[in-house]
Design a protein around this motif. Structure first.
Motif, PDB file in Angstrom:
ATOM      1  N   PRO A  53       0.819  -1.217   0.000  1.00  0.00           N
ATOM      2  CA  PRO A  53       0.000   0.000   0.000  1.00  0.00           C
ATOM      3  C   PRO A  53       0.850   1.262   0.000  1.00  0.00           C
ATOM      4  O   PRO A  53       1.863   1.352   0.712  1.00  0.00           O
ATOM      5  N   CYS A  54       0.438   2.225  -0.809  1.00  0.00           N
ATOM      6  CA  CYS A  54       1.135   3.513  -0.814  1.00  0.00           C
ATOM      7  C   CYS A  54       0.461   4.452   0.173  1.00  0.00           C
ATOM      8  O   CYS A  54      -0.659   4.203   0.639  1.00  0.00           O
ATOM      9  N   GLU A  55       1.161   5.521   0.509  1.00  0.00           N
ATOM     10  CA  GLU A  55       0.612   6.524   1.426  1.00  0.00           C
ATOM     11  C   GLU A  55       0.002   7.708   0.684  1.00  0.00           C
ATOM     12  O   GLU A  55      -0.938   8.343   1.178  1.00  0.00           O
ATOM     13  N   VAL A  56       0.524   7.993  -0.496  1.00  0.00           N
ATOM     14  CA  VAL A  56      -0.001   9.071  -1.339  1.00  0.00           C
ATOM     15  C   VAL A  56      -0.065   8.581  -2.773  1.00  0.00           C
ATOM     16  O   VAL A  56       0.861   7.912  -3.245  1.00  0.00           O
ATOM     17  N   VAL A  57      -1.161   8.895  -3.456  1.00  0.00           N
ATOM     18  CA  VAL A  57      -1.283   8.561  -4.868  1.00  0.00           C
ATOM     19  C   VAL A  57      -1.513   9.834  -5.663  1.00  0.00           C
ATOM     20  O   VAL A  57      -2.247  10.732  -5.226  1.00  0.00           O
ATOM     21  N   VAL A  58      -0.848   9.942  -6.802  1.00  0.00           N
ATOM     22  CA  VAL A  58      -1.034  11.069  -7.729  1.00  0.00           C
ATOM     23  C   VAL A  58      -1.753  10.515  -8.950  1.00  0.00           C
ATOM     24  O   VAL A  58      -1.240   9.631  -9.639  1.00  0.00           O
ATOM     25  N   LEU A  59      -2.967  11.013  -9.197  1.00  0.00           N
ATOM     26  CA  LEU A  59      -3.836  10.447 -10.224  1.00  0.00           C
ATOM     27  C   LEU A  59      -4.072  11.410 -11.371  1.00  0.00           C
ATOM     28  O   LEU A  59      -4.342  12.589 -11.157  1.00  0.00           O
TER      29      LEU A  59
END
Length: 238
Positions: A53-59
């Motif tokens: 799992p990531c902590e921040v996602v850039v979409l």
């Protein structure tokens, strides 16, 4: 599960279908000190996120198959994660749609890597601070815990059960802030969200709304956790 302390790089997933842009941004964010993985679409993200799992996602919004808005909505409902929407679409309705679907921050491409890095660090810090150590003596509460909007978002309730009836502008203002789950919402995004509630975009309106909310809440015996973050925007966090 990896052990996380202050020195552990934030894990960031970049979901972008433009191969060149994805590679360039991943390289730049990696140079800024993040653990970055670039992914081309939603299925690739789900697989990677399930494994680590990531902590921040850039979409990006315009992904092939499941778009960024749907992905943001799924992530917001599933747990604590920072969500940055980065899109070439700069229209007000696009910003509002992204915030309503769960994005913490909306950025218009081309995105400056320093601004994006600062945003990721802010969101990552918020995500990590909300995680409870296994040996802690008491559970932590999310930012703004106990505060809620009811009756179609027209009524604000505090943790003690006190209520405050809201005007249209106050309702829109608080709804955007509370959906950010303690994150900072920029003045531009707040103004964009309020445009449909009332007329022209006057930046001073935000300060007027915030001042009126504080005054009304004090009169109602409520301690409103509404904060101005200088140079960034507003935050609703206890």
């Amino acid at each position: 599960m990896r052990m996380i302390d202050a020195s552990t790089p934030l894990r960031v997933y970049l979901v972008e279908d433009d191969d060149d842009l994805r590679e360039d941004m991943a390289l730049l964010l990696g140079s800024a000190g993040f653990e970055v993985l670039g992914l081309a679409d939603a299925p690739a993200f789900y697989k990677a996120h399930a494994l680590a799992p990531c902590e921040v996602v850039v979409l990006d919004i315009g992904l092939d198959g499941e778009d960024g808005l749907s992905l943001a909505s799924q992530l917001r409902a599933s747990g604590s994660i920072g969500i940055v929407m980065a899109s070439a679409r700069g229209a007000v309705e696009d910003r509002i749609a992204a915030l309503r679907q769960g994005a913490d921050v909306y950025m218009v491409k081309p995105v400056h890597v320093d601004e994006l890095s600062a945003t990721i660090r802010m969101l990552g810090s918020r995500v990590r601070s909300g995680r409870q150590p296994a040996n802690a003596s008491a559970p932590s509460l999310p930012s703004g815990a106990g505060w809620r909007l009811t009756e179609g978002d027209w009524m604000l309730c505090d943790p003690e059960g006190k209520t405050l009836k809201l005007t249209s502008n106050e309702r829109g203002f608080l709804a955007l802030l509370m959906r950010s789950h303690g994150g900072v919402v920029s003045r531009n995004d707040l103004l964009a969200g309020l445009e449909g509630e009332a007329g022209a975009l006057d930046p001073k309106r935000l300060d007027v709304i915030a001042s009126r909310l504080r005054r009304k809440s004090e009169q109602a015996g409520m301690r409103l956790p509404l904060h101005v973050v200088r140079g960034a925007g507003y935050q609703f966090a206890a």
